[in-house]
Design a protein around this motif. Structure first.
Motif, mmCIF file in Angstrom:
data_model
loop_
_atom_site.group_PDB
_atom_site.id
_atom_site.type_symbol
_atom_site.label_atom_id
_atom_site.label_comp_id
_atom_site.label_asym_id
_atom_site.label_seq_id
_atom_site.Cartn_x
_atom_site.Cartn_y
_atom_site.Cartn_z
ATOM 1 N N GLU A 178 0.762 -1.183 -0.023
ATOM 2 C CA GLU A 178 -0.101 -0.008 -0.091
ATOM 3 C C GLU A 178 0.958 1.241 -0.025
ATOM 4 O O GLU A 178 2.107 1.175 0.204
ATOM 5 N N ALA A 179 0.380 2.405 -0.269
ATOM 6 C CA ALA A 179 1.025 3.532 -0.321
ATOM 7 C C ALA A 179 1.922 3.938 0.988
ATOM 8 O O ALA A 179 2.998 4.342 0.761
ATOM 9 N N ASP A 180 1.299 3.508 2.179
ATOM 10 C CA ASP A 180 1.843 3.862 3.228
ATOM 11 C C ASP A 180 2.877 2.545 3.650
ATOM 12 O O ASP A 180 3.567 2.554 4.962
ATOM 13 N N ALA A 201 3.575 0.386 10.727
ATOM 14 C CA ALA A 201 4.766 0.582 11.660
ATOM 15 C C ALA A 201 5.665 -0.860 11.546
ATOM 16 O O ALA A 201 6.837 -0.758 11.818
ATOM 17 N N LEU A 202 5.049 -1.659 11.077
ATOM 18 C CA LEU A 202 5.708 -3.008 11.053
ATOM 19 C C LEU A 202 6.872 -2.856 9.994
ATOM 20 O O LEU A 202 8.101 -2.903 10.245
ATOM 21 N N HIS A 203 6.467 -2.315 8.766
ATOM 22 C CA HIS A 203 7.443 -2.252 7.615
ATOM 23 C C HIS A 203 8.316 -0.923 7.894
ATOM 24 O O HIS A 203 9.572 -1.093 7.693
ATOM 25 N N ARG A 204 7.869 0.249 8.380
ATOM 26 C CA ARG A 204 8.668 1.097 8.705
ATOM 27 C C ARG A 204 9.887 0.704 9.758
ATOM 28 O O ARG A 204 10.728 1.146 9.315
#
Ligand code: AMP
Length: 280
Positions: A178-180, A201-204
């Protein structure tokens, strides 16, 4: 697009294609399709003359009856998406066509299946390996397309095809997000609006850990920080967060070879997984 539910009909269609000299690609799915699945279909169309999509919610790879029951089932909508995407044949068998009475065989890929998701979902990868082997043999596809989103699964599928001399070339396709940054998944539809907002937050945190590791931060420190950030964002549990060798999935304490950072974490009763590349 034609839909078939029986193995005999599937084999008939594929035999005619092969007799005409056409190559066949297969994209196995459990349905509830999203753009990530459609990217695999696009790769299959580019890599084979004919494309089969399969939709089968495989009971053997679910570790709880509740999770199996809750898995979204949207076949009519999925079939429309597949037809528009240019799929030639949809194979959507009922469970008894895949596991007839008396079914007793299981495919198990030792080693690769044991850690990460395998450690937390007993029997899951045996279920995956068994159904993927069957789908390869039932379709007779020359090429198969799997998402890197399920990195451990991709390595297991490559290994079983090689170990069992199944003449299928397995291609891994990049994770659509997704975009985020949230990795697209059929399970995302089960997130509440508040949890959906927390999910990236996981991917970040993983991306930040990956950059820190590449920049020389000790792996243990980078992972501890990422765990903290994931929990602070509202996740209730980080099931695993580990740096592993990209192909053999051996634990690494330094990025001294091609590596992946892999994670599973729970957010409001939904289990999310993700992985990113961390190259030396
Ligand atoms: P599933 O329906 O979840 O079993 O997934 C079917 C295939 O789609 C698997 O090969 C997955 O790895 C792949 N897939 C799922 N999500 C994504 C994604 N976000 N990007 C790319 N491939 C995906």
């Amino acid at each position: 697009m034609r839909t078939v539910r029986e193995v005999k009909a599937l084999r008939g269609v594929v035999a005619a294609w092969k007799a005409a000299g056409q190559t066949v690609g297969v994209v196995p799915t459990m349905g509830a399709l999203h753009p990530g699945h459609l990217s695999l279909i696009a790769a299959a169309r580019a890599g084979a003359d004919r494309v089969i999509a399969t939709i089968f919610v495989n009971p053997r790879q679910f570790d709880s009856p509740e999770d199996l029951a809750k898995y979204p089932r949207t076949e009519d909508r999925d079939a429309g998406m597949l037809a528009v995407a240019g799929v030639d044949l949809l194979f959507a068998p009922p469970p008894e066509a895949v596991y007839p009475q008396g079914f007793a065989t299981s495919v198990s890929v030792a080693g690769l299946s044991e850690g990460l998701c395998g450690a937390h979902r007993p029997g899951h990868f045996d279920g995956v390996a068994t159904v993927v082997t069957k789908l390869f043999l039932m379709t007779g596809a020359d090429r198969a397309f799997f998402g890197e989103k399920d990195w451990q699964q991709l390595q297991i599928v490559r290994r079983l095809a090689r170990d069992l001399n199944i003449p299928v070339a397995v291609t891994g396709c990049p994770t659509l997000r997704e975009a985020d940054g949230l990795a697209m998944s059929s399970r995302n539809t089960r997130l509440s609006p508040a949890d959906r907002a927390a999910a990236p937050a996981l991917h970040r945190a993983m991306s930040a850990a990956g950059s820190a590791i590449r920049g020389g931060t000790p792996v243990a420190d980078a992972l501890a920080r990422a765990r903290q950030d994931i929990l602070r964002a509202g996740f209730c549990e980080v099931e695993y967060l580990e740096l592993r060798g990209a192909e053999g999935l051996e634990p690494l304490d330094a990025p001294d070879r091609p590596a992946r950072l892999l994670a599973a974490a729970w957010l409001g009763g939904v289990r999310l997984i993700d992985n990113i590349v961390v190259d030396p």
